[in-house]
Write a protein that holds these residues in place. Structure first.
Motif, PDB file in Angstrom:
ATOM      1  N   LYS A 279      38.717  39.960  50.097  1.00 16.20           N
ATOM      2  CA  LYS A 279      39.413  39.210  49.064  1.00 16.20           C
ATOM      3  C   LYS A 279      39.829  37.852  49.618  1.00 16.20           C
ATOM      4  O   LYS A 279      40.227  37.751  50.774  1.00 16.20           O
ATOM      5  CB  LYS A 279      40.647  40.010  48.634  1.00 16.20           C
TER       6      LYS A 279
ATOM      7  N   ASP B  31      42.348  34.800  48.247  1.00 15.20           N
ATOM      8  CA  ASP B  31      43.235  34.267  47.214  1.00 15.20           C
ATOM      9  C   ASP B  31      43.092  32.759  47.100  1.00 15.20           C
ATOM     10  O   ASP B  31      42.990  32.217  46.004  1.00 15.20           O
ATOM     11  CB  ASP B  31      44.697  34.623  47.518  1.00 15.20           C
TER      12      ASP B  31
ATOM     13  N   LYS C  66      40.596  33.310  43.950  1.00 16.66           N
ATOM     14  CA  LYS C  66      41.423  33.052  42.766  1.00 16.66           C
ATOM     15  C   LYS C  66      41.667  31.550  42.598  1.00 16.66           C
ATOM     16  O   LYS C  66      41.669  31.044  41.482  1.00 16.66           O
ATOM     17  CB  LYS C  66      42.767  33.774  42.877  1.00 16.66           C
TER      18      LYS C  66
END
Length: 143
Positions: free
Chosen positions: A76, A78, A103
């Protein structure tokens, strides 16, 4: 946390890195304009042309984003920050190959060619990011 002492490019290789040696540090931003794109460092030095002939170069090992993510088992991201003096599109165009998207992406655009500025914006919009201009940077937020 782990650090990798490599540059990011579109493949594993050794690329020429252009920079000003440490004795050239006035103004201080001279130490912040190293890049794999010689045209970008020359663009930055247009206001101080006497430094153009002081540009040094060295070979730097590089990896792609995908190689670094797989090697370090990253699951992941961010926030991805890309400030690489005109080499942003080379890095950002790789994110479409990832199994996940960051993100948020903050990237500098001022040293990009007009074509790479447009290509970067089109890529991020295609990947469903909303773009916000923030001075010399763009903030891309995943919709």
């Amino acid at each position: 946390m782990k650090f990798e002492n490599v540059g990011i490019s579109d493949q594993a290789s050794d690329l020429t890195f252009y920079y000003l040696p440490s004795e050239y540090n006035d103004p201080t931003w001279l130490q912040q304009i190293g890049t794999f794109d010689r045209k970008a460092i020359e663009y930055n030095l247009e206001v101080l042309p006497d430094f153009i002939d002081k540009i040094a170069e060295k070979k730097i090992p590089t990896n792609s984003i995908t190689e670094l993510i797989e090697k370090n088992k990253i699951k992941k991201i961010d926030l991805l920050v890309v400030d690489v003096e005109g080499y942003e599109y080379v890095i950002l165009k790789q994110i479409s190959d990832l199994t996940f998207l960051p993100k948020f992406i903050l990237y500098e655009w001022g040293c990009l060619s007009e074509a790479d500025q447009n290509n970067t914006m089109q890529l991020l919009e295609k990947l469903h990011y909303q773009l916000f201009l923030a001075g010399g940077d763009f903030l891309a937020i995943k919709k």
